[in-house]
Motif scaffolding. Structure first.
Motif, PDB file in Angstrom:
ATOM      1  N   THR A   1       0.814  -1.208   0.000  1.00  0.00           N
ATOM      2  CA  THR A   1       0.000   0.000   0.000  1.00  0.00           C
ATOM      3  C   THR A   1       0.847   1.257   0.000  1.00  0.00           C
ATOM      4  O   THR A   1       1.992   1.258   0.475  1.00  0.00           O
ATOM      5  CB  THR A   1      -0.914   0.013   1.249  1.00  0.00           C
ATOM      6  OG1 THR A   1      -1.569   1.274   1.349  1.00  0.00           O
ATOM      7  CG2 THR A   1      -0.109  -0.215   2.523  1.00  0.00           C
ATOM      8  N   SER A   2       0.264   2.336  -0.486  1.00  0.00           N
ATOM      9  CA  SER A   2       0.922   3.639  -0.408  1.00  0.00           C
ATOM     10  C   SER A   2       1.055   4.100   1.040  1.00  0.00           C
ATOM     11  O   SER A   2       1.840   5.007   1.345  1.00  0.00           O
ATOM     12  CB  SER A   2       0.110   4.673  -1.191  1.00  0.00           C
ATOM     13  OG  SER A   2      -1.203   4.790  -0.677  1.00  0.00           O
ATOM     14  N   GLU A   3       0.301   3.467   1.955  1.00  0.00           N
ATOM     15  CA  GLU A   3       0.400   3.829   3.373  1.00  0.00           C
ATOM     16  C   GLU A   3       1.786   3.544   3.945  1.00  0.00           C
ATOM     17  O   GLU A   3       2.123   4.061   5.018  1.00  0.00           O
ATOM     18  CB  GLU A   3      -0.654   3.078   4.192  1.00  0.00           C
ATOM     19  CG  GLU A   3      -2.093   3.394   3.827  1.00  0.00           C
ATOM     20  CD  GLU A   3      -2.541   4.790   4.212  1.00  0.00           C
ATOM     21  OE1 GLU A   3      -1.863   5.416   5.053  1.00  0.00           O
ATOM     22  OE2 GLU A   3      -3.544   5.257   3.674  1.00  0.00           O
ATOM     23  N   VAL A   4       2.588   2.721   3.268  1.00  0.00           N
ATOM     24  CA  VAL A   4       3.959   2.500   3.759  1.00  0.00           C
ATOM     25  C   VAL A   4       4.770   3.794   3.717  1.00  0.00           C
ATOM     26  O   VAL A   4       5.794   3.904   4.399  1.00  0.00           O
ATOM     27  CB  VAL A   4       4.692   1.393   2.968  1.00  0.00           C
ATOM     28  CG1 VAL A   4       3.957   0.074   3.063  1.00  0.00           C
ATOM     29  CG2 VAL A   4       4.926   1.782   1.521  1.00  0.00           C
ATOM     30  N   TYR A   5       4.313   4.780   2.933  1.00  0.00           N
ATOM     31  CA  TYR A   5       5.005   6.075   2.876  1.00  0.00           C
ATOM     32  C   TYR A   5       4.559   7.017   3.995  1.00  0.00           C
ATOM     33  O   TYR A   5       5.164   8.067   4.199  1.00  0.00           O
ATOM     34  CB  TYR A   5       4.766   6.746   1.522  1.00  0.00           C
ATOM     35  CG  TYR A   5       5.282   5.966   0.339  1.00  0.00           C
ATOM     36  CD1 TYR A   5       6.626   5.632   0.231  1.00  0.00           C
ATOM     37  CD2 TYR A   5       4.417   5.556  -0.682  1.00  0.00           C
ATOM     38  CE1 TYR A   5       7.100   4.909  -0.860  1.00  0.00           C
ATOM     39  CE2 TYR A   5       4.889   4.842  -1.781  1.00  0.00           C
ATOM     40  CZ  TYR A   5       6.226   4.522  -1.857  1.00  0.00           C
ATOM     41  OH  TYR A   5       6.699   3.806  -2.939  1.00  0.00           O
TER      42      TYR A   5
END
Length: 321
Positions: free
Chosen positions: A120-124
């Motif tokens: 997921t982009s949530e890792v950023y």
């Protein structure tokens, strides 16, 4: 009679939003598909139309427990993906990402299957780099209310690459940015489903903060195409690779477009910004263009035209937020 050589493909979270679209696509490709789901957020309604297909099998199972099946490919999508659902039971959310990854990697190791991780982009986190490239390590709060999801997915990526280095496992890791389309859960709290449901029922459109935070919205068919291309890519293409639409819109712009397209009488209502809500989220998809020859084709207005009728049918059936 010649027996067709079909790939045996496992899709965890297969009754969810993305999983159901992926199962449908794989069946069209001629694969033999096992849809695995514990039905926490997934629903049989999403896969009902696939049930008659003799090459489609549904298993009620939780990925936090080991699984013993024979497969050629694994798409690991199992995990609640909206804040409302993953924050309801944050310990279980972390277990789903971490224990689920361990169990699916173990299965892939035993069966010598190629395995895809829906990251997921949530890792950023709340990124300080914009747009985000795969080399960016992120700006993440490890102890916040969203950390069960953010850090669970980060740990899953760690496990995938350790299995790759230690066991030479054939892995693919895709980092998914905001995606929308039919089969979204009407009560998942995500911005597209929220706005459409509120607009169709003439409720206030709730915007958190000033509405100037930005998101990039990818239509589901484009994302599933990326999944299939990444899975079919050469073994040296492991990822992580950003999968999303780089066209950026503010939350306020999305709200205004939804109101216009649904002919709604809804008014915009602003509320306080939640903890750790990222101000910007936009993928750099240069790597996907180069290695997969992929980029999204569907414009936001076109995708919303395909998505709104799905929610209109839910409202007609009496399903509310």
């Amino acid at each position: 009679m010649k027996i067709r050589n079909r790939k045996r493909v496992l899709v965890t979270g297969g009754a969810g939003f993305l999983g159901s679209h992926l199962c449908e696509r794989l069946l069209k490709e001629g694969d033999d598909v096992i849809c695995l789901d514990n039905f926490y957020t997934g629903t049989k309604d999403n896969i009902q139309h696939l049930m008659e297909n003799p090459f489609f099998e549904v298993m009620r199972h939780d990925v936090t427990f080991p699984l013993y099946v024979e497969v050629d490919e694994i798409y690991n999508l199992a995990c609640p993906a909206s804040p409302i659902h993953y924050q309801f039971d944050p310990v279980q959310t972390t277990k789903t990402s971490v224990h689920g990854a361990i169990n699916m990697l173990g299965l892939a190791k035993r069966t010598k299957a190629r395995i895809f991780q829906a990251s997921t982009s949530e890792v950023y986190g709340d990124p300080e780099q914009h747009p985000q490239t795969e080399s960016y390590w992120g700006h993440v709060n490890p102890i916040g209310s969203r950390s069960c999801y953010d850090e669970g997915k980060r740990c899953a990526e760690t496990l995938f690459f350790d299995y790759y280095r230690q066991h030479n496992l054939d892995i693919k890791v895709g980092r998914i940015f905001n995606t929308y389309g039919p089969n979204m859960h009407p009560n998942d709290g995500r911005v597209v489903s929220n706005f459409i449901m509120q607009a169709l029922t003439d409720q206030p459109i709730t915007i958190y903060g000033d509405g100037q935070q930005s998101r990039s919205f990818c239509y589901v068919d484009d994302l599933i195409e990326a999944f299939v291309r990444l899975m079919a890519s050469p073994a040296e293409v492991t990822g992580p690779i950003n999968l999303g639409n780089p066209n950026e819109f503010t939350i306020l712009e999305l709200a205004e477009q939804v109101i216009e397209m649904t002919h709604s009488r809804s008014k915009i209502e602003k509320r306080p910004l939640p903890d750790d809500d990222p101000k910007q989220r936009q993928p750099d998809i240069s790597l996907a263009k180069k290695t997969l020859d992929w980029e999204p084709k569907t414009l936001l207005e076109e995708g919303l035209k395909k998505t709104i009728p799905y929610f209109e049918n839910l409202v007609k059936a009496g399903i509310k937020q």
